[in-house]
Design a protein around this motif. Structure first.
Motif, PDB file in Angstrom:
ATOM      1  N   MET A   8       0.828  -1.203   0.000  1.00 60.99           N
ATOM      2  CA  MET A   8       0.000   0.000   0.000  1.00 60.99           C
ATOM      3  C   MET A   8       0.867   1.261   0.000  1.00 60.99           C
ATOM      4  SD  MET A   8      -2.766   1.347   2.808  1.00 60.99           S
ATOM      5  CE  MET A   8      -1.459   1.654   4.003  1.00 60.99           C
ATOM      6  N   MET A  42       2.467   1.600  -3.387  1.00 59.28           N
ATOM      7  CA  MET A  42       1.456   1.992  -4.369  1.00 59.28           C
ATOM      8  C   MET A  42       1.118   3.476  -4.242  1.00 59.28           C
ATOM      9  SD  MET A  42      -2.117   2.609  -4.241  1.00 59.28           S
ATOM     10  CE  MET A  42      -2.651   1.676  -2.824  1.00 59.28           C
ATOM     11  N   LEU A  43       0.989   3.970  -3.022  1.00 59.75           N
ATOM     12  CA  LEU A  43       0.693   5.392  -2.814  1.00 59.75           C
ATOM     13  C   LEU A  43       1.855   6.273  -3.268  1.00 59.75           C
ATOM     14  CD1 LEU A  43      -1.061   5.221   0.676  1.00 59.75           C
ATOM     15  CD2 LEU A  43      -2.145   5.610  -1.535  1.00 59.75           C
ATOM     16  N   ILE A  71       1.678   6.574  -7.128  1.00 58.94           N
ATOM     17  CA  ILE A  71       0.641   7.448  -7.687  1.00 58.94           C
ATOM     18  C   ILE A  71       0.861   8.910  -7.309  1.00 58.94           C
ATOM     19  CG2 ILE A  71      -1.019   5.577  -7.729  1.00 58.94           C
ATOM     20  CD1 ILE A  71      -2.386   6.736  -5.322  1.00 58.94           C
ATOM     21  N   ALA A 106      -3.668   6.858 -10.323  1.00 59.38           N
ATOM     22  CA  ALA A 106      -4.394   6.529  -9.088  1.00 59.38           C
ATOM     23  C   ALA A 106      -5.472   5.486  -9.375  1.00 59.38           C
ATOM     24  CB  ALA A 106      -5.007   7.795  -8.498  1.00 59.38           C
ATOM     25  N   CYS A 107      -6.110   5.586 -10.530  1.00 59.90           N
ATOM     26  CA  CYS A 107      -7.177   4.634 -10.873  1.00 59.90           C
ATOM     27  C   CYS A 107      -6.647   3.208 -10.976  1.00 59.90           C
ATOM     28  CB  CYS A 107      -7.841   5.049 -12.177  1.00 59.90           C
ATOM     29  SG  CYS A 107      -8.745   6.614 -12.105  1.00 59.90           S
ATOM     30  N   MET A 160      -3.726   1.861 -10.039  1.00 62.83           N
ATOM     31  CA  MET A 160      -3.042   1.324  -8.860  1.00 62.83           C
ATOM     32  C   MET A 160      -4.026   0.985  -7.742  1.00 62.83           C
ATOM     33  SD  MET A 160       0.143   0.685  -8.889  1.00 62.83           S
ATOM     34  CE  MET A 160       1.516   0.870 -10.015  1.00 62.83           C
ATOM     35  N   LEU A 161      -4.992   1.859  -7.505  1.00 60.61           N
ATOM     36  CA  LEU A 161      -5.976   1.577  -6.451  1.00 60.61           C
ATOM     37  C   LEU A 161      -6.837   0.379  -6.814  1.00 60.61           C
ATOM     38  CD1 LEU A 161      -7.001   5.243  -5.594  1.00 60.61           C
ATOM     39  CD2 LEU A 161      -5.775   3.664  -4.100  1.00 60.61           C
ATOM     40  N   TRP A 162      -7.167   0.262  -8.111  1.00 61.18           N
ATOM     41  CA  TRP A 162      -7.970  -0.885  -8.536  1.00 61.18           C
ATOM     42  C   TRP A 162      -7.176  -2.181  -8.408  1.00 61.18           C
ATOM     43  CZ3 TRP A 162      -9.903  -2.464 -14.027  1.00 61.18           C
ATOM     44  CH2 TRP A 162     -11.008  -3.325 -13.890  1.00 61.18           C
ATOM     45  N   TYR A 170      -4.819  -2.722  -6.214  1.00 65.68           N
ATOM     46  CA  TYR A 170      -4.733  -3.024  -4.779  1.00 65.68           C
ATOM     47  C   TYR A 170      -6.048  -3.620  -4.280  1.00 65.68           C
ATOM     48  CZ  TYR A 170      -3.261  -2.555   0.053  1.00 65.68           C
ATOM     49  OH  TYR A 170      -2.904  -2.822   1.354  1.00 65.68           O
ATOM     50  N   GLN A 171      -7.150  -3.055  -4.735  1.00 67.56           N
ATOM     51  CA  GLN A 171      -8.455  -3.566  -4.300  1.00 67.56           C
ATOM     52  C   GLN A 171      -8.649  -5.021  -4.702  1.00 67.56           C
ATOM     53  OE1 GLN A 171     -11.721  -1.528  -6.111  1.00 67.56           O
ATOM     54  NE2 GLN A 171     -13.242  -2.985  -5.382  1.00 67.56           N
TER      55      GLN A 171
END
Length: 518
Positions: free
Chosen positions: A380, A383-384, A387, A424-425, A427-429, A431-432
């Motif tokens: 996490m 990933m942050l 982005i 952000a789209c 990477m967050l997807w 991770y989810q």
């Protein structure tokens, strides 16, 4: 001999020692490679010393010795504020790659670690060489071990990916070699500072058409290495098929050879051609930023997703360079380092997942946070950082690039900023889908949390992400000083016209000026 010579040749000495070690001594080879690469990193930290005493923009640890008499080729190496951090990035990641491969590489172990050390030798040499022929030699030296790392220790389509990587890079190298030979015939030397001084003073006469052709020859070689859209197609295949250590060194360091070449050679030597081509190059960079992010958004394979994110992130670097502003240059170099740390960490973490699950498909995961919360936390944070979250490293580089680009062309900066949102789209997807949801019994059985070796690999990178995001002045002053030296003679700063509206008059004054005011 200077400290820089020790940093350059110590990996080569270690490579030769590994070659003569017994091939069955697997544990001994691993330990020696780790100790040798750690020693190179510790020694390389001494290269920072001159910058503690404020030596802005100058070459340090310079060594210029005759190598071949005819043609006149010299062993000429030195570093400045740009190459300093790229050398340290190379020496930092090599011991981490040794640790990453400790359990994963179980065949041809001697050859693997030998090639890894040879790759470090080539990469460090590329960032230090000030003789164009020597630069070309180091460039080609780094190509050979990466070819074998992909082709021997890669996945199912490793041969195809290795050959594609080799052919693309060799095509660019051939063009660069032709340009180097042409410059030698025009100047009588391969020495980069002398050629640069001759081109800037006019003592080495080249027409505008010749300058454009020379610029394009160098540019294509470096653009393939970046890789810049549309010359990027070799990269996803190479990343997906390479072992984890190969992906890390390829993304974190080898791709920087291209952006470093643009900044070190293309822009200073051929400034007029660089300026005349800046429009379409910036357009290709912006297309790469958006295209790479959109393609990453639909990838089912984790490695391929991170590979396309590299195409997007390195588009920012190229855009910053061809903004011809101080902020753009500084942001481009800082983003090279940021990408090396954050994307290298992403590939390492994807490698950790692969070692447990033996799959790179996102669909094979889900709910990893339940059995492996510490691995999930490390992913996490990385990933942050990738982005561009404020207080982490990528934010600083992207902000400087966008700021420098906006000074030249606000439209470029606006389109490039779309890439930040898209990153952000995807990477967050990612991770989810990988870490949230309900974990299957099979996944829970295989998915153990980070062990001590893995902590030793990923924690230093996370600390550097936070350090670079919060104390960027630890790194930027040497970079900025060297960029000022490069930008000075080729400065294409454009006058920024700001239209300021006349201050509004009070209502009473306007009524007085109106004859028929009631």
């Amino acid at each position: 001999m200077t400290l820089l010579d020790v940093v350059i040749f110590l990996p080569l000495v270690a490579f030769l020692i590994v070659l003569v070690m017994p091939k069955d001594s697997h544990e001994g080879i691993r330990r020696f490679s780790l100790i040798a690469s750690l020693a190179v990193f510790v020694v390389s930290l001494g290269l920072i010393a001159p910058y503690w005493f404020n030596n802005p923009g100058k070459y340090v640890f310079e060594n210029n010795q005759p190598w071949i008499e005819s043609p006149s080729i010299h062993y000429h190496v030195a570093i400045d504020g740009i190459s300093l951090w790229l050398v340290i990035l190379s020496t930092l990641l090599t011991p981490l790659c040794v640790l990453v491969s400790w359990k994963y590489i179980d065949k041809h172990i001697k050859q693997f670690y030998a090639f890894l050390l040879l790759l470090e030798f080539g990469l460090v040499g590329v960032f230090c060489a000030l003789d164009l022929f020597l630069f070309f030699v180091f460039w080609e030296v780094s190509l050979v071990p990466m070819y074998f790392l992909i082709g021997v220790w890669g996945h199912d389509r490793r041969i195809y990916s290795a050959v594609k990587f080799f052919l693309y890079t060799m095509a660019g190298s051939a063009l660069m070699l032709v340009a180097i030979i042409y410059l030698y015939n025009a100047s009588g030397t391969f020495d980069y500072p002398r050629i640069l001084a001759g081109l800037q003073s006019g003592s080495i006469a080249v027409t505008s058409q010749e300058q454009l052709l020379l610029f394009l020859a160098f540019f294509i070689a470096f653009a393939i290495k970046v890789p810049l859209f549309p010359l990027h197609t070799w990269l996803p295949d190479a990343h997906v098929e390479a072992p984890t250590a190969g992906s890390v060194m390829l993304a974190s360091v080898m791709l920087k050879m291209g952006t470093y070449g643009l900044l070190r050679f293309c822009v200073p030597m051929f400034p007029n051609a660089a300026r005349s081509c800046s429009g379409w190059i910036a357009t290709l960079a912006i297309i790469g930023i958006i295209y790479g992010a959109l393609v990453a958004l639909v990838q089912p394979n984790m490695k391929k997703l991170v590979a396309y994110s590299s195409v997007s992130h390195l588009g920012f670097v190229v855009l910053g360079i061809f903004s011809f502003t101080q902020q753009g240059f500084d942001g481009a170099v800082y983003q090279m380092l940021n990408h090396g740390i954050s994307t290298g960490a992403l590939f390492i973490l994807v490698g950790f997942l692969y070692e447990r699950r033996h799959s790179l498909e996102i669909a094979a995961y889900g709910g990893v946070a339940t059995p492996a919360p510490k691995l999930s936390t490390a992913f996490m944070i990385t990933m942050l950082a990738s982005i561009g979250l404020p207080m982490l490293n990528n934010f600083v580089g992207e902000f400087l690039v966008l700021q420098g680009t906006a000074l030249v062309n606000m439209r470029w900066a606006t389109f490039a900023a779309i890439g930040v949102i898209l990153s952000a789209c995807y990477m967050l997807w990612l991770y989810q889908r990988v870490f949230f949801g309900k974990a299957t019994e099979d996944l829970t059985h295989h998915m153990h949390d980070l062990n001590l070796r893995e902590y030793a690999i990923i924690v230093p990178l996370i600390l550097i992400m936070v350090w670079m995001g919060t104390f960027s002045q630890s790194f930027i002053p040497p970079i900025s000083a060297s960029n000022t030296v490069i930008l000075g003679p080729v400065d294409a700063r454009r006058e920024v016209h700001v239209r300021i509206a006349a201050p509004a008059q009070p209502l009473a004054a306007r009524l007085k000026e109106t004859p028929d005011a009631r």
